[in-house]
Design a protein around this motif. Structure first.
Motif, short mmCIF file in Angstrom:
data_model
loop_
_atom_site.label_atom_id
_atom_site.label_comp_id
_atom_site.label_asym_id
_atom_site.label_seq_id
_atom_site.Cartn_x
_atom_site.Cartn_y
_atom_site.Cartn_z
N ARG A 56 114.64 59.97 20.18
CA ARG A 56 115.16 59.25 19.01
C ARG A 56 114.87 57.77 19.20
N LEU A 57 114.86 57.05 18.09
CA LEU A 57 114.65 55.61 18.14
C LEU A 57 115.71 54.96 19.02
N GLY A 58 115.31 54.05 19.88
CA GLY A 58 116.28 53.33 20.73
C GLY A 58 116.59 54.04 22.03
N GLU A 59 116.11 55.27 22.20
CA GLU A 59 116.35 55.96 23.47
C GLU A 59 115.44 55.41 24.57
N PHE A 60 115.82 55.72 25.79
CA PHE A 60 115.05 55.23 26.93
C PHE A 60 114.14 56.33 27.49
N VAL A 61 113.01 55.90 28.05
CA VAL A 61 112.14 56.84 28.75
C VAL A 61 111.83 56.25 30.13
N ALA A 62 111.47 57.13 31.06
CA ALA A 62 111.07 56.66 32.39
C ALA A 62 109.59 56.91 32.54
N HIS A 63 108.87 55.87 32.92
CA HIS A 63 107.42 55.98 33.05
C HIS A 63 107.07 55.96 34.54
N LYS A 64 106.36 57.00 34.98
CA LYS A 64 106.00 57.07 36.40
C LYS A 64 104.64 56.42 36.58
N GLY A 68 105.90 53.08 40.98
CA GLY A 68 107.27 53.58 40.92
C GLY A 68 107.65 53.97 39.50
N ILE A 69 108.97 54.01 39.26
CA ILE A 69 109.46 54.45 37.96
C ILE A 69 109.95 53.24 37.18
N HIS A 70 109.49 53.13 35.92
CA HIS A 70 109.86 51.97 35.11
C HIS A 70 110.44 52.46 33.79
N LEU A 71 111.46 51.73 33.31
CA LEU A 71 112.10 52.14 32.05
C LEU A 71 111.40 51.52 30.85
N GLY A 72 111.50 52.21 29.73
CA GLY A 72 110.97 51.69 28.48
C GLY A 72 111.85 52.17 27.34
N GLU A 73 111.78 51.48 26.18
CA GLU A 73 112.58 51.91 25.04
C GLU A 73 111.67 52.39 23.92
N GLU A 78 106.29 58.60 15.58
CA GLU A 78 105.41 59.19 14.56
C GLU A 78 105.28 60.67 14.88
N PRO A 79 104.74 61.49 13.96
CA PRO A 79 104.71 62.93 14.22
C PRO A 79 104.13 63.30 15.59
N ASP A 80 103.09 62.61 16.04
CA ASP A 80 102.48 62.98 17.32
C ASP A 80 102.62 61.93 18.40
N LEU A 81 103.17 60.78 18.04
CA LEU A 81 103.20 59.68 19.01
C LEU A 81 104.56 59.00 19.06
N ALA A 82 104.99 58.65 20.25
CA ALA A 82 106.18 57.81 20.39
C ALA A 82 105.71 56.46 20.92
N TYR A 83 106.15 55.36 20.30
CA TYR A 83 105.79 54.01 20.75
C TYR A 83 106.89 53.52 21.68
N VAL A 84 106.48 53.02 22.84
CA VAL A 84 107.46 52.60 23.84
C VAL A 84 107.20 51.16 24.25
N CYS A 85 108.27 50.34 24.30
CA CYS A 85 108.15 48.98 24.84
C CYS A 85 108.66 48.99 26.26
N PRO A 86 107.85 48.57 27.24
CA PRO A 86 108.34 48.55 28.62
C PRO A 86 109.46 47.53 28.79
N VAL A 99 105.54 60.37 31.28
CA VAL A 99 106.70 59.66 30.71
C VAL A 99 107.78 60.70 30.41
N ILE A 100 108.99 60.46 30.91
CA ILE A 100 110.08 61.43 30.76
C ILE A 100 111.20 60.83 29.91
N ARG A 101 111.78 61.65 29.03
CA ARG A 101 112.90 61.17 28.20
C ARG A 101 114.15 60.98 29.05
N LYS A 102 114.84 59.83 28.88
CA LYS A 102 116.08 59.58 29.62
C LYS A 102 117.30 59.60 28.71
#
Ligand SMILES: Nc1ncnc2c1ncn2[C@@H]1O[C@H](COP(=O)(O)OP(=O)(O)O)[C@@H](O)[C@H]1O
Ligand SMILES: [Mg+2]
Length: 465
Positions: A56-64, A68-73, A78-86, A99-102
């Motif tokens: 969902r919008l505003g949720e966090f993801v962890a990028h490996k 190491g592991i870095h967070l992004g929001e 979009e139907p096939d893509l999620a845009y993430v700001c590190p 990238v894993i959903r947190k």
């Protein structure tokens, strides 16, 4: 077709097995993580395939990444893509990284955080060792309590700053803005207001400040008061995500103490830098600008943040918010100043001309208002302040006339009174961070006016203008 009869005996082992499986997989360590892969990388954001249906919008993801592991929001889906700001600037991102959903970003404030300085992710940055999390975990993007359940704002308090206590007195649960251009005295006034005795806790969000100012604010100005304060800091060189999160983390900490029945002071310096951070994130994710480069989301985020301050539901405490708003080029009608002014319960306007005269704090008493002042003044004080304002108005509107020698005493008793008393009033209002707080500003004013009336020609009696 062979069917197994659904007898009680046949079902029960199967149900037990299912129940055991359910218990096992609902434990946090077995929760199913949704993941995807980095597809494109751009300045300020990256896109991820395989996550759109789960985040969902505003949720966090962890990028490996390799380091190491870095967070992004997640800032756009979009139907096939999620845009993430590190969250952290400069993290190495590679095509096809995992990238894993947190989920929502949650923090667990605790009383032991008092006296500490943390970043937007609640990591200590004061070199005093690790901090312990509490048990009450809260999302930083909580919503405000429903308006009809909230207590009413009706209890005034003294800030100790005479110009505020006389002309724009405040109440617990009020939201006040300090509007001024840069270098006029916003941060200094905020630090003076942070010293008010009326609060159990003070939570300070310093957003987009220079690193040097942060230490000054915390060590020099807060001093002893730091014991009951928590500072959340995102300096100007940090990522827009961290700058955007600092006030949200701070208000979540304030809510934690409010829910324990405490009166909390929340300070945000500055909300304009928070708006700039939202603008940077929105630009990176392709949200169109609507006013002076600001995207529409700024104008929904600001009220969401400020609405979370205020009185809590019955049985809880209050959050009094004092925020600073930088007015670009001293233009008090810029979109951020305009939209915040409407949401707040009062504003103090600082004038560069007063600062240049050395009249600190440079609060313009005629342009500033506290919408809850009537709940804080006594009826007599209210009448007195209205009289003081009319004297000040008279004094200021005849300033040029008096300068060119067009004023003759005796022709207008009101003007005579203004010329006599306003410089004394201005002197009473002068206060610096080093000066002691005033327990009763009206008494200070009365003493000064009485002293001047008793000794009209004393040398040293203030005469300016
Ligand atoms: N109450 C005050 N008394 C004396 N000097 C002040 C006062 N308020 C501000 N100043 C002066 O103005 C300068 C800028 O103030 P600051 O609070 O940093 O402005 P802003 O936050 O609006 O950029 C300070 O460094 C200080 O010299
Ligand atoms: Mg400042």
């Amino acid at each position: 077709m062979n069917t197994v009869p659904l007898t009680k005996e046949a079902l029960s082992p199967k149900l037990e097995h299912l129940a055991a499986l359910a218990a096992r997989y609902t434990k946090p360590e077995f929760s199913v993580a949704h993941g995807g892969h980095v597809q494109t990388i751009a300045a300020g954001h990256y896109t991820v395939t395989g996550l759109s249906r789960h985040v969902r919008l505003g949720e966090f993801v962890a990028h490996k990444s390799a380091t190491g592991i870095h967070l992004g929001e997640v800032v756009r889906v979009e139907p096939d893509l999620a845009y993430v700001c590190p969250i952290e600037p400069g993290e190495p991102i590679g095509i096809h990284d995992t990238v894993i959903r947190k989920g929502a970003f949650r923090i667990a404030p605790s009383d032991s955080w008092c006296g500490r300085t943390i970043n937007s992710l609640c990591e200590p940055i004061d070199g005093l060792g690790p901090i312990t999390e509490g048990l009450d975990r809260r999302s930083i993007s909580n919503t405000a309590p429903p308006s009809m359940t909230r207590k009413r704002v009706d209890k005034g308090f003294k800030t100790g700053v005479r110009a505020v206590d006389i002309f724009s007195p405040l109440c617990h649960g009020q939201r006040l803005g300090i509007f001024a251009g840069s270098g006029v005295g916003k941060s200094t006034l905020l630090s003076m207001l942070a010293m008010a005795d009326a609060f159990d806790k003070v939570v300070i969000a310093l957003v987009g400040e220079r690193g040097r100012e942060v230490r000054e604010f915390i060590e020099d100005t807060l001093g002893e008061n730091m014991k009951k304060s928590i500072a959340v800091v995102a300096t100007s060189d940090e990522s827009p995500m961290l700058r955007k999160m600092a006030p949200l983390t701070a208000v979540t900490i304030a809510e934690y103490f409010r829910d324990r029945g405490q009166n909390v002071l929340l300070i945000v310096d500055s909300v304009t830098r928070f708006a700039h951070a939202i603008r940077e994130v929105a630009t990176a994710s392709g949200e169109p600008p609507i006013a002076r480069g600001y995207p529409a989301s700024v104008f929904t985020e600001l009220p969401r943040l400020l609405e979370r301050a205020g009185p809590g539901p019955e049985g809880t405490g209050t959050i009094t918010a004092i925020i600073s708003i930088l007015v670009d080029g001293d233009n008090h009608n810029d979109p951020i100043a305009d939209s915040t002014r409407g949401i707040l319960d009062g504003h103090l306007v600082l004038q560069r001309s007063l600062a240049e005269e050395g009249r600190y704090p440079p609060i313009d008493p005629l342009a500033s208002i506290s919408r809850l002042a009537r709940k804080a003044w006594t009826p007599d004080q209210e009448k007195l302040v209205s009289r003081l304002k009319s004297l000040i108005h008279r004094f200021e509107e005849t300033r040029d006339l008096r300068l060119i020698g067009g004023y003759r005493p005796g022709a207008d008793p009101d003007l005579d009174m203004a010329v006599k008393q306003v410089p004394i009033i201005y002197d009473v209002l002068k206060q610096s961070p080093g000066d002691s707080a005033s327990p009763d500003a009206f008494a200070d004013l009365a003493t000064a006016l009485k002293a001047a009336a008793g000794m009209p020609n004393q040398p040293g009696a203030p005469r300016r203008g």
